[in-house]
Write an enzyme that holds these catalytic residues in place. Structure first.
Site, PDB file in Angstrom:
ATOM      1  N   LYS A 157       3.839  10.334   7.982  1.00 21.82           N
ATOM      2  CA  LYS A 157       3.219   9.863   9.227  1.00 21.82           C
ATOM      3  C   LYS A 157       3.959  10.347  10.475  1.00 21.82           C
ATOM      4  O   LYS A 157       3.839  11.496  10.870  1.00 21.82           O
ATOM      5  CB  LYS A 157       3.040   8.349   9.186  1.00 21.82           C
ATOM      6  CG  LYS A 157       1.900   7.896   8.258  1.00 21.82           C
ATOM      7  CD  LYS A 157       1.575   6.437   8.423  1.00 21.82           C
ATOM      8  CE  LYS A 157       0.460   5.970   7.496  1.00 21.82           C
ATOM      9  NZ  LYS A 157      -0.872   6.453   7.879  1.00 21.82           N
ATOM     10  N   PHE A 214       0.865  -1.181   0.000  1.00 21.46           N
ATOM     11  CA  PHE A 214       0.000   0.000   0.000  1.00 21.46           C
ATOM     12  C   PHE A 214       0.900   1.229   0.000  1.00 21.46           C
ATOM     13  O   PHE A 214       1.747   1.390   0.869  1.00 21.46           O
ATOM     14  CB  PHE A 214      -0.913   0.019   1.230  1.00 21.46           C
ATOM     15  CG  PHE A 214      -1.818   1.224   1.266  1.00 21.46           C
ATOM     16  CD1 PHE A 214      -3.002   1.239   0.542  1.00 21.46           C
ATOM     17  CD2 PHE A 214      -1.477   2.338   2.012  1.00 21.46           C
ATOM     18  CE1 PHE A 214      -3.836   2.356   0.564  1.00 21.46           C
ATOM     19  CE2 PHE A 214      -2.298   3.459   2.036  1.00 21.46           C
ATOM     20  CZ  PHE A 214      -3.479   3.462   1.311  1.00 21.46           C
ATOM     21  N   ASP A 262       9.465   2.539   0.743  1.00 22.47           N
ATOM     22  CA  ASP A 262       8.338   3.288   1.284  1.00 22.47           C
ATOM     23  C   ASP A 262       8.368   3.118   2.799  1.00 22.47           C
ATOM     24  O   ASP A 262       7.985   2.072   3.326  1.00 22.47           O
ATOM     25  CB  ASP A 262       7.030   2.758   0.690  1.00 22.47           C
ATOM     26  CG  ASP A 262       5.802   3.524   1.167  1.00 22.47           C
ATOM     27  OD1 ASP A 262       5.864   4.153   2.245  1.00 22.47           O
ATOM     28  OD2 ASP A 262       4.772   3.472   0.480  1.00 22.47           O
TER      29      ASP A 262
END
Length: 395
Positions: A250, A137, A221
């Site tokens: 994040k 994702f 990622d």
């Protein structure tokens, strides 16, 4: 559970309906705890989806935001600011990569990384794909879903060309697909939405070898597994492998929106002036929050705490769920943990929410645990007690 309805009624009337929200209106947070507008307290095992690594409203982050907001919020990227330069150097030092680009979110960081890779490939005369692994994702932009799970692509065809996915942790597939025409290979060192699955060190090392052989950029990622969550600053640092590009966000901002791409000199030099940019990315307010959050992770030894508390959490879950017959596997590193169940996870999450614990399920049966790195053993014990009761109630 909160019964405050005013915000919820307004939301249902005006907001684009893309979120399945819980019927709770939150008001404040501190450390690993949050409170709703009715005064109900919740233990947050989700941390805003792996965002609040330093805890809710850490004093260092709050003060940095307050101080910077009084001086300069947004000047545009036509100008230098000291705090952006300080943060860039800090992230370069932490990542081992020479160049940094700031943006506002994880998907923006991923998009910037893809543009660097695509331009590098074009400059090198490559016409091949950017390759990722299945179950990954990388966000919800059109390019990001091209690298991700098919369920996120449904209804958004045509999906952009030039992207493909290969089986997870499959070295044979890696060797078959990476060639001289390949532009980049991208993966999450630990998959988050995919159910907390770690890419093996052997796989990452082979990927590095193949990328070196074929002049392919290696991209990680680190949006979810970065910023101290796994016990290292970046998840890839558990293995002796250095990428060419890292995308993160994040936990980078301590709760404040910011994203960043770190790139090697070789990769970054593919871009010319004007090839990419952002209006808000790297603004002083975001960079001040981020610098405070990153320094807090480092200065308060939160990576060591993530390792220690993660081991304790896993051991407590194993001990307290033994014999229940509903836990299939526990996996993860630091405080990025997945508990795979033999039963659906959503009823368990809702049961815990009724009892004051915020958690999450991904891949239908995996309880994702990504609490603030400041969580205490007492709070972990409380979570395990509530979790066990929820499991028993839904067997």
């Amino acid at each position: 559970m909160s019964t405050s309805t005013n915000a919820q009624e307004i939301e249902h009337k005006y907001h684009v309906p893309v979120y399945r929200r819980y019927p709770i209106t939150l008001e404040r947070g501190e450390g690993s705890l949050i409170w709703d507008t009715d005064g109900n307290e919740y233990l947050d095992m989700l941390a805003g989806i792996a965002v609040n690594n330093t805890g809710h409203c850490h004093p260092n982050v709050v003060k940095a935001i307050q101080d910077q907001a009084e001086k300069l919020i947004h000047p545009s990227n036509f100008f230098y600011t000291e705090i952006q330069s300080k943060l860039a150097k800090l992230l370069s030092d932490l990542s081992g990569l020479e160049r940094v680009f700031f943006c506002n979110s994880g998907v923006e960081a991923l998009e910037a990384a893809l543009k660097i890779a695509r331009k590098y490939g074009n400059n090198s005369g490559k016409k091949g794909d950017i390759i990722a692994v299945e179950r990954g994702f990388h966000g919800r932009s059109i390019a990001a879903i091209a690298l991700g799970k098919p369920k996120y692509q449904k209804g958004f065809q045509p999906i952009p060309e030039g992207f493909k996915t290969i089986p997870f942790n499959d070295i044979e597939a890696l060797e078959k697909e990476i060639n001289d025409d390949t532009i980049a290979f991208a993966c999450e060192p630990i998959q988050g939405e995919g159910g907390i699955h770690e890419v093996s060190g052997e796989y990452l090392k082979r990927a590095r070898e193949l990328c070196d052989k074929h002049d392919v950029l290696l991209m990680f990622d680190e949006v979810q597994c970065g910023n101290g969550r796994t016990g290292k600053y970046f998840g890839f640092q558990h293995h002796d492998v250095q990428p060419d590009i890292i995308a993160t966000a994040k936990g980078l901002g301590g709760g404040f929106p910011i994203g960043a791409v770190m790139a090697s000199e070789k990769a970054a030099q593919a871009l010319d002036y004007g090839d990419h940019g952002t209006t808000y990315g790297g603004n002083p307010l975001a960079c001040a929050a981020s610098y405070a959050a990153v320094r807090t992770i480092l200065d308060e030894n939160l990576m060591d705490k993530a390792t220690e508390q993660g081991k304790y959490l896993i051991n407590q879950i194993r001990e307290k769920t033994e014999g229940l017959g509903v836990v299939k596997e526990i996996r993860g590193k630091g405080l990025m943990i997945g508990v795979e169940l033999t039963i659906p996870g959503k009823p368990v999450v809702l049961e815990m929410l009724e009892n004051g614990v915020v958690s999450n399920v991904t891949m239908d049966t995996v309880i994702r645990l990504v609490p603030p790195l400041v969580i205490t053993k007492t709070q972990i014990d409380h979570f395990v007690d509530v979790f066990v009761k929820a499991l028993k109630a839904n067997k």
